[in-house]
Motif scaffolding. Structure first.
Motif, PDB file in Angstrom:
ATOM      1  N   PHE A   1     -71.588 110.290   3.579  1.00  0.00           N
ATOM      2  CA  PHE A   1     -72.375 110.021   4.774  1.00  0.00           C
ATOM      3  C   PHE A   1     -71.535 110.254   6.022  1.00  0.00           C
ATOM      4  O   PHE A   1     -72.027 110.706   7.036  1.00  0.00           O
ATOM      5  CB  PHE A   1     -72.847 108.574   4.777  1.00  0.00           C
ATOM      6  N   LYS A   2     -70.261 109.881   5.944  1.00  0.00           N
ATOM      7  CA  LYS A   2     -69.467 109.769   7.153  1.00  0.00           C
ATOM      8  C   LYS A   2     -68.250 110.680   7.112  1.00  0.00           C
ATOM      9  O   LYS A   2     -67.841 111.213   8.120  1.00  0.00           O
ATOM     10  CB  LYS A   2     -69.034 108.300   7.264  1.00  0.00           C
TER      11      LYS A   2
ATOM     12  N   LYS B   1     -79.300  99.724   4.689  1.00  0.00           N
ATOM     13  CA  LYS B   1     -79.103  99.349   6.098  1.00  0.00           C
ATOM     14  C   LYS B   1     -77.904  98.430   6.216  1.00  0.00           C
ATOM     15  O   LYS B   1     -77.054  98.589   7.062  1.00  0.00           O
ATOM     16  CB  LYS B   1     -80.355  98.662   6.627  1.00  0.00           C
TER      17      LYS B   1
ATOM     18  N   LYS C   1     -74.713 100.332   5.498  1.00  0.00           N
ATOM     19  CA  LYS C   1     -74.340 101.193   6.616  1.00  0.00           C
ATOM     20  C   LYS C   1     -73.734 100.350   7.723  1.00  0.00           C
ATOM     21  O   LYS C   1     -72.720 100.732   8.311  1.00  0.00           O
ATOM     22  CB  LYS C   1     -75.571 101.920   7.151  1.00  0.00           C
TER      23      LYS C   1
ATOM     24  N   LEU D   1     -71.592 102.841   9.801  1.00  0.00           N
ATOM     25  CA  LEU D   1     -72.026 104.244   9.763  1.00  0.00           C
ATOM     26  C   LEU D   1     -73.033 104.482  10.863  1.00  0.00           C
ATOM     27  O   LEU D   1     -73.872 103.649  11.131  1.00  0.00           O
ATOM     28  CB  LEU D   1     -72.666 104.563   8.412  1.00  0.00           C
TER      29      LEU D   1
END
Length: 113
Positions: A53-54, A105, A108, A113
């Motif tokens: 994701f990051k 959520k 993250k 994130l």
């Protein structure tokens, strides 16, 4: 074959927390599993193809072979990524836990994130 219970493998499409070793630094990220199977990176053990994701890898080396998202040494891609540069391959021990989607959520936020 000894029947010690293997933890159930993660599945393609799962979102998982991964622990990545980049050079000497350890990083934690969330990733979506895009591939599971044998690769030329390790002929004995199946590996996961993940899209982080990051953390952005771009092209990088694993065991002397060039990895660029789902492609190894410029061969046909084993998986596609949505965000170019965020894909790599990882052994199962690098995957910490599966995140259920309702948890995303929170995860993250926890990982900023």
């Amino acid at each position: 074959h000894g029947h010690h219970k293997r933890h159930k493998p993660f599945r393609v499409g799962d979102v998982v927390e991964v622990s990545l070793k980049i050079g000497d630094t350890k990083k934690t990220d969330l990733a979506r599993i895009r591939y599971y199977g044998l690769t030329c990176l390790d002929s004995q053990n199946k590996m996961y193809g993940i899209e982080c994701f990051k953390f952005q890898f771009n092209s990088h080396k694993i065991g002397g072979r060039l990895v660029n998202d789902g492609s190894i040494n410029g061969r046909k891609k084993l998986f596609q990524v949505k965000k170019p540069g965020f894909g790599t391959f990882i052994k199962s021990k690098g995957i910490k836990s599966k995140k259920s989607l309702w948890n995303l959520k929170k995860s993250k936020n926890a990982l900023k994130l």
